[in-house]
Design a protein around this motif. Structure first.
Motif, PDB file in Angstrom:
ATOM      1  N   GLU A  57      38.671  66.847   2.771  1.00 49.18           N
ATOM      2  CA  GLU A  57      39.258  65.828   3.645  1.00 49.18           C
ATOM      3  C   GLU A  57      38.166  64.992   4.318  1.00 49.18           C
ATOM      4  O   GLU A  57      38.273  63.768   4.392  1.00 49.18           O
ATOM      5  CB  GLU A  57      40.138  66.484   4.713  1.00 49.18           C
ATOM      6  CG  GLU A  57      41.429  67.048   4.167  1.00 49.18           C
ATOM      7  CD  GLU A  57      42.225  67.804   5.217  1.00 49.18           C
ATOM      8  OE1 GLU A  57      41.873  67.740   6.426  1.00 49.18           O
ATOM      9  OE2 GLU A  57      43.199  68.465   4.835  1.00 49.18           O
ATOM     10  N   ASP A  60      36.513  62.651   1.774  1.00 50.47           N
ATOM     11  CA  ASP A  60      37.420  61.540   1.452  1.00 50.47           C
ATOM     12  C   ASP A  60      37.464  60.520   2.586  1.00 50.47           C
ATOM     13  O   ASP A  60      37.438  59.311   2.342  1.00 50.47           O
ATOM     14  CB  ASP A  60      38.821  62.059   1.140  1.00 50.47           C
ATOM     15  CG  ASP A  60      38.889  62.807  -0.191  1.00 50.47           C
ATOM     16  OD1 ASP A  60      37.946  62.693  -1.011  1.00 50.47           O
ATOM     17  OD2 ASP A  60      39.890  63.522  -0.406  1.00 50.47           O
ATOM     18  N   GLU A  61      37.534  61.002   3.825  1.00 47.68           N
ATOM     19  CA  GLU A  61      37.545  60.097   4.984  1.00 47.68           C
ATOM     20  C   GLU A  61      36.248  59.292   5.081  1.00 47.68           C
ATOM     21  O   GLU A  61      36.269  58.086   5.301  1.00 47.68           O
ATOM     22  CB  GLU A  61      37.721  60.890   6.279  1.00 47.68           C
ATOM     23  CG  GLU A  61      39.097  61.420   6.507  1.00 47.68           C
ATOM     24  CD  GLU A  61      39.156  62.334   7.724  1.00 47.68           C
ATOM     25  OE1 GLU A  61      38.270  62.224   8.615  1.00 47.68           O
ATOM     26  OE2 GLU A  61      40.069  63.163   7.781  1.00 47.68           O
ATOM     27  N   ALA A  63      34.065  58.632   2.688  1.00 47.27           N
ATOM     28  CA  ALA A  63      33.950  57.683   1.567  1.00 47.27           C
ATOM     29  C   ALA A  63      34.858  56.477   1.769  1.00 47.27           C
ATOM     30  O   ALA A  63      34.450  55.340   1.514  1.00 47.27           O
ATOM     31  CB  ALA A  63      34.267  58.387   0.249  1.00 47.27           C
ATOM     32  N   THR A  64      36.072  56.694   2.244  1.00 44.96           N
ATOM     33  CA  THR A  64      36.996  55.578   2.505  1.00 44.96           C
ATOM     34  C   THR A  64      36.417  54.660   3.569  1.00 44.96           C
ATOM     35  O   THR A  64      36.416  53.436   3.414  1.00 44.96           O
ATOM     36  CB  THR A  64      38.375  56.114   2.935  1.00 44.96           C
ATOM     37  OG1 THR A  64      38.919  56.890   1.858  1.00 44.96           O
ATOM     38  CG2 THR A  64      39.323  54.987   3.275  1.00 44.96           C
ATOM     39  N   ASP A  65      35.919  55.253   4.637  1.00 45.51           N
ATOM     40  CA  ASP A  65      35.306  54.460   5.709  1.00 45.51           C
ATOM     41  C   ASP A  65      34.111  53.676   5.178  1.00 45.51           C
ATOM     42  O   ASP A  65      33.962  52.488   5.448  1.00 45.51           O
ATOM     43  CB  ASP A  65      34.880  55.386   6.853  1.00 45.51           C
ATOM     44  CG  ASP A  65      34.269  54.632   8.019  1.00 45.51           C
ATOM     45  OD1 ASP A  65      34.815  53.580   8.414  1.00 45.51           O
ATOM     46  OD2 ASP A  65      33.228  55.096   8.544  1.00 45.51           O
ATOM     47  N   TRP A  66      33.255  54.338   4.402  1.00 43.65           N
ATOM     48  CA  TRP A  66      32.077  53.663   3.861  1.00 43.65           C
ATOM     49  C   TRP A  66      32.472  52.503   2.958  1.00 43.65           C
ATOM     50  O   TRP A  66      31.873  51.444   3.002  1.00 43.65           O
ATOM     51  CB  TRP A  66      31.200  54.641   3.104  1.00 43.65           C
ATOM     52  CG  TRP A  66      30.481  55.624   3.981  1.00 43.65           C
ATOM     53  CD1 TRP A  66      30.609  55.778   5.336  1.00 43.65           C
ATOM     54  CD2 TRP A  66      29.544  56.594   3.561  1.00 43.65           C
ATOM     55  NE1 TRP A  66      29.810  56.800   5.769  1.00 43.65           N
ATOM     56  CE2 TRP A  66      29.139  57.320   4.706  1.00 43.65           C
ATOM     57  CE3 TRP A  66      29.015  56.946   2.329  1.00 43.65           C
ATOM     58  CZ2 TRP A  66      28.219  58.354   4.639  1.00 43.65           C
ATOM     59  CZ3 TRP A  66      28.095  57.977   2.262  1.00 43.65           C
ATOM     60  CH2 TRP A  66      27.698  58.668   3.420  1.00 43.65           C
ATOM     61  N   ARG A  67      33.476  52.718   2.107  1.00 41.70           N
ATOM     62  CA  ARG A  67      33.902  51.640   1.205  1.00 41.70           C
ATOM     63  C   ARG A  67      34.394  50.430   1.998  1.00 41.70           C
ATOM     64  O   ARG A  67      34.099  49.298   1.650  1.00 41.70           O
ATOM     65  CB  ARG A  67      35.015  52.120   0.289  1.00 41.70           C
ATOM     66  CG  ARG A  67      34.550  52.962  -0.840  1.00 41.70           C
ATOM     67  CD  ARG A  67      35.680  53.237  -1.819  1.00 41.70           C
ATOM     68  NE  ARG A  67      35.411  54.354  -2.680  1.00 41.70           N
ATOM     69  CZ  ARG A  67      34.425  54.436  -3.548  1.00 41.70           C
ATOM     70  NH1 ARG A  67      33.584  53.442  -3.666  1.00 41.70           N
ATOM     71  NH2 ARG A  67      34.246  55.499  -4.287  1.00 41.70           N
ATOM     72  N   GLN A  68      35.151  50.693   3.043  1.00 40.99           N
ATOM     73  CA  GLN A  68      35.684  49.588   3.850  1.00 40.99           C
ATOM     74  C   GLN A  68      34.582  48.874   4.613  1.00 40.99           C
ATOM     75  O   GLN A  68      34.604  47.654   4.752  1.00 40.99           O
ATOM     76  CB  GLN A  68      36.735  50.107   4.834  1.00 40.99           C
ATOM     77  CG  GLN A  68      37.993  50.592   4.160  1.00 40.99           C
ATOM     78  CD  GLN A  68      38.913  51.335   5.124  1.00 40.99           C
ATOM     79  OE1 GLN A  68      38.548  51.657   6.241  1.00 40.99           O
ATOM     80  NE2 GLN A  68      40.124  51.609   4.663  1.00 40.99           N
ATOM     81  N   PRO A 121      32.572  61.666  -3.776  1.00 44.51           N
ATOM     82  CA  PRO A 121      33.115  60.487  -3.090  1.00 44.51           C
ATOM     83  C   PRO A 121      32.065  59.659  -2.359  1.00 44.51           C
ATOM     84  O   PRO A 121      32.122  58.434  -2.373  1.00 44.51           O
ATOM     85  CB  PRO A 121      34.121  61.073  -2.095  1.00 44.51           C
ATOM     86  CG  PRO A 121      34.423  62.438  -2.570  1.00 44.51           C
ATOM     87  CD  PRO A 121      33.220  62.898  -3.334  1.00 44.51           C
ATOM     88  N   THR A 122      31.085  60.311  -1.751  1.00 44.57           N
ATOM     89  CA  THR A 122      30.094  59.562  -0.976  1.00 44.57           C
ATOM     90  C   THR A 122      28.994  58.996  -1.867  1.00 44.57           C
ATOM     91  O   THR A 122      28.611  57.836  -1.719  1.00 44.57           O
ATOM     92  CB  THR A 122      29.495  60.437   0.140  1.00 44.57           C
ATOM     93  OG1 THR A 122      29.044  61.671  -0.430  1.00 44.57           O
ATOM     94  CG2 THR A 122      30.527  60.716   1.213  1.00 44.57           C
ATOM     95  N   VAL A 125      29.762  55.712  -3.680  1.00 44.89           N
ATOM     96  CA  VAL A 125      29.597  54.439  -2.972  1.00 44.89           C
ATOM     97  C   VAL A 125      28.244  53.835  -3.329  1.00 44.89           C
ATOM     98  O   VAL A 125      28.139  52.639  -3.634  1.00 44.89           O
ATOM     99  CB  VAL A 125      29.738  54.629  -1.440  1.00 44.89           C
ATOM    100  CG1 VAL A 125      29.427  53.339  -0.692  1.00 44.89           C
ATOM    101  CG2 VAL A 125      31.147  55.121  -1.090  1.00 44.89           C
TER     102      VAL A 125
END
Length: 191
Positions: A57, A60-61, A63-68, A121-122, A125
Motif C-alpha cells: 500500500e 503504491d501510494e 508511486a502514485t504521488d510521484w507520478r502526479q 512501483p517507485t 517512475v
C-alpha cells in the motif's frame, strides 16, 4: 479490503512510522484497534503478511504521488522532482522509508528480475522518465533499468549515511548535497 482489515493495516502502518518495525506486533495492533487478540490473524495469516500489505500500500501510494508530482515534458525535470520526493520521504518518514527501501524483507523486490519486469512501483517512475529521455534524445541511449538503479543507489546510499549520522549536515544542506551528486550523474548521461 474490508473495514476491519483496513483498520488493522492502518494501525500497523502508524506504529511502523512512529516507532519502527520492531514495535509492530499482532497483539499490539489488536489492542490499538480494540479487537480480540485473534482478529488480526483472521485477516492476515501472520505479522509478515500484514507488514507486506503495509509495504504494498505504501509503495503504491508513493508511486502514485510521484507520478502526479513529477509529470513534466522534460525528463531531467522529472528525474530531479522524483529525487526530491524520495529525499522528502526519507527525511519526513524515516522509519517507513527504511523498512520499505533498505530493510531485509522476504517479499522485497530484487534486481534484476523484479526491476526489469516493471514490478517496482517507485523505480518504474525513474525508468519511465529515463526511457522517455533516451527515446527523445535528451539522454544518452543506455539500459534505463540500470541507469535508474544507479540513480536510486546514489540517493539511497546518501540517505543511509544521513540516517546513520555519517553526514553531519542539516536537512537543507543534505538536500543540496543530493542535488549536486544527482547533477553529476545527470551530466554524465545527458546526450
Amino acid at each position: 479490503m474490508n473495514e476491519t482489515r483496513t483498520t488493522i493495516a492502518a494501525a500497523a502502518r502508524r506504529i511502523l512510522e512512529d516507532e519502527g518495525v520492531a514495535a509492530v506486533s499482532m497483539r499490539r495492533i489488536a489492542t490499538e484497534c480494540g479487537v480480540s487478540a485473534m482478529t488480526p490473524y483472521w485477516h492476515f495469516p501472520n505479522r509478515q503478511a500484514l507488514l507486506e500489505q503495509v509495504c504494498q500500500e505504501a509503495f503504491d501510494e508513493v508511486a502514485t504521488d510521484w507520478r502526479q508530482r513529477t509529470a513534466h515534458d522534460d525528463p531531467l525535470v522529472e528525474l530531479r522532482a522524483a529525487a526530491d520526493l524520495l529525499i522528502d520521504f526519507a527525511l519526513h518518514r524515516p522509519r517507513l522509508y527504511d523498512y520499505l527501501f533498505t530493510a531485509p524483507r522476504p517479499a522485497a523486490r530484487r534486481y534484476p528480475d523484479d526491476f526489469t519486469a516493471g514490478d517496482s512501483p517507485t523505480l518504474n517512475v525513474l525508468i519511465e522518465a529515463l526511457t522517455s529521455g533516451m527515446r527523445r534524445g535528451v539522454l544518452r541511449d543506455d539500459d534505463p533499468v540500470e541507469v535508474a538503479l544507479t540513480l536510486a543507489a546514489q540517493l539511497h546510499g546518501l540517505i543511509a549515511l544521513h540516517h546513520g549520522g555519517r553526514i553531519g549536515l542539516s536537512d537543507d544542506e543534505f538536500r543540496a548535497l543530493c542535488h549536486r551528486n544527482l547533477g553529476r550523474i545527470l551530466d554524465g548521461i545527458t546526450a
